[in-house]
Motif scaffolding. Structure first.
Motif, mmCIF file in Angstrom:
data_model
loop_
_atom_site.group_PDB
_atom_site.id
_atom_site.type_symbol
_atom_site.label_atom_id
_atom_site.label_comp_id
_atom_site.label_asym_id
_atom_site.label_seq_id
_atom_site.Cartn_x
_atom_site.Cartn_y
_atom_site.Cartn_z
ATOM 1 N N GLU A 1 -6.889 -4.863 -1.650
ATOM 2 C CA GLU A 1 -7.039 -3.775 -0.686
ATOM 3 C C GLU A 1 -8.415 -3.865 -0.041
ATOM 4 O O GLU A 1 -9.176 -4.810 -0.306
ATOM 5 N N THR B 1 -11.114 -6.244 -3.715
ATOM 6 C CA THR B 1 -11.334 -5.821 -2.336
ATOM 7 C C THR B 1 -11.592 -7.053 -1.481
ATOM 8 O O THR B 1 -12.324 -7.966 -1.875
ATOM 9 N N TRP C 1 0.829 -1.200 0.000
ATOM 10 C CA TRP C 1 0.000 0.000 0.000
ATOM 11 C C TRP C 1 0.862 1.247 0.000
ATOM 12 O O TRP C 1 2.058 1.205 0.199
ATOM 13 N N ARG D 1 -4.020 -6.624 -7.246
ATOM 14 C CA ARG D 1 -3.837 -5.698 -6.112
ATOM 15 C C ARG D 1 -4.982 -5.895 -5.129
ATOM 16 O O ARG D 1 -6.143 -5.690 -5.466
ATOM 17 N N GLU E 1 -6.977 2.512 1.796
ATOM 18 C CA GLU E 1 -5.524 2.698 1.808
ATOM 19 C C GLU E 1 -5.156 4.168 1.683
ATOM 20 O O GLU E 1 -5.826 4.960 1.018
#
Length: 410
Positions: free
Chosen positions: A41, A79, A19, A39, A47
């Motif tokens: 998150e 996510t 991040w 990615r 983030e």
């Protein structure tokens, strides 16, 4: 976003658990050259980079940060609630798919989730994993909060930036966040080559502080040689003189400056004559760098007096044409129109699902046979959830529904 056989890293699969800047820039570079980067998150604990300016239209929006967009272009976005057992299992499935894992959690956090390298490599011995943190994964400073100004301070840059008779100014922004990925990337590529040859995985522990210290190698070596402690001295150089940044005529109410570096006596004579100061050009005590350094206050005042009434671009042109190193101090407004950066394709416009278009920086490396490029804008939150879970992990609709209804994909 698909792999291309002509890309240097075609076929490489990367799980990005990092991040802000230091970790994401590694994955961004891999994506530029053909790697498929997922990615991960959270939309709940957003983030930090998503909340940092500048923003599209000047309005703070977690989908509008230029910093986040630049660090994550070309990646697939998923996510996930990593605190949940279900979310951690999704990560394990992604590890099984991936060749590389990049992460920047606080040291020890992944171990608490059972996602640390020692645990993961039991099932995937050829895994290459890179952890990046402020001071490394162990030792007395390993748990220090990883803010860039702290990294700059620990590595020595804060002490060296500014003027000797004033408080340190510090480097602008999180300096070590930007130098760390450069060294980390080289090490990561070496680990991948080692795996290709031997089939063995590797764990890479990157300390941003130590990466910063590497860029102060001359100062460290000088101390080791004779005990000299490097000190700040503004824009002056230990060898060249005059050497500094000088004020020019204001433009539109904005301050403008030009940087000038005199390498030798020939440069000095050219500069002095450009300033219409033959008295300085012909002075015997200014023929050597030592003499010019001794007269630094006088010479800097003379240069500043000459530049103050002129436009920065005029000073730059006159001195460059004469062979003296000089350049205006570029501002944010100058940056997009810089002819050299334009020629190199440094700024790239990409389609964006929210903003129509967005601009990111191009690859840091220009390869002749396999040129990299940003493939797409950075993902919006959860943009590729279904694609990652179905195409990459092979989850069926029922399993995805369970994850969705359980609040795991957020």
């Amino acid at each position: 976003m698909n792999d291309h056989q002509g890309d240097a890293l075609a076929g490489l699969k990367v799980l990005d658990l990092s991040w802000v800047v230091a970790g994401p820039l590694i994955g961004r570079t891999l994506a530029d050259f053909g790697a498929r980067v997922v990615r991960v998150e959270s939309s709940v604990r957003v983030e930090t980079a998503r909340l940092m300016q500048p923003f599209h239209g000047g309005v703070q929006d977690k989908e509008g940060s230029a910093l986040f967009g630049n660090c994550n272009a070309g990646k697939l976005g998923l996510t996930l609630d990593l605190k949940s057992a279900e979310g951690q299992q999704v990560v394990r499935d992604l590890v099984a798919w991936a060749d590389v894992v990049v992460e920047s959690f606080s040291p020890g956090q992944l171990a608490r989730w059972g996602l640390d390298y020692d645990t993961l490599r039991a099932d995937k011995p050829d895994l290459v994993m890179l952890s990046t943190s402020i001071a490394g994964q162990d030792g007395p400073w390993s748990t220090l909060a990883g803010f860039g100004n702290v990294g700059s301070s620990l590595s020595g840059f804060q002490h060296l930036t500014g003027y000797a008779d004033r408080l340190p100014m510090g480097t602008f922004g999180p300096y070590t966040d930007y130098v760390g990925p450069r060294l980390a990337l080289v090490t990561l590529l070496a680990a991948l080559e080692h795996r290709r040859r031997t089939g063995e995985g590797a764990y890479i522990d990157v300390s941003q502080v130590e990466a910063g210290i590497f860029f102060l190698s001359p100062q460290v070596a000088h101390f080791g040689y004779d005990g000299t402690v490097a000190e700040r001295h503004g824009n002056r150089d230990e060898q060249l003189a005059p050497h500094g940044v000088f004020p020019c005529r204001d433009e539109g109410g904005a301050d403008r400056f030009v940087a000038v570096a005199v390498r030798d006596h020939a440069d000095w004579r050219v500069l002095a004559r450009a300033m219409s100061r033959p008295d300085l050009a012909d002075r015997a005590d200014l023929e050597t760098a030592e003499g010019r350094r001794a007269a630094a206050d006088e010479l800097e005042a003379a240069v500043a007096d000459w530049t103050a009434g002129r436009r920065a671009e005029e000073v730059e042109r006159v001195l460059q044409d004469a062979g003296v190193p000089a350049h205006l101090a570029v501002t944010s407004d100058d940056y997009p129109g810089d002819a050299q950066l334009a020629h190199r394709g440094h700024l790239v416009e990409l389609p964006h699902p929210r903003h129509g278009t967005t601009v990111v920086e191009g690859p840091r490396y220009a390869l002749s046979e396999t040129p990299g490029r940003p493939r797409a804008a950075a993902p919006t939150l959860g943009q590729h959830n279904e694609q990652v879970l179905t195409e990459i992990l092979g989850y069926d609709a029922d399993r995805i529904a369970v994850l969705t209804e359980g609040g795991i994909l957020r």
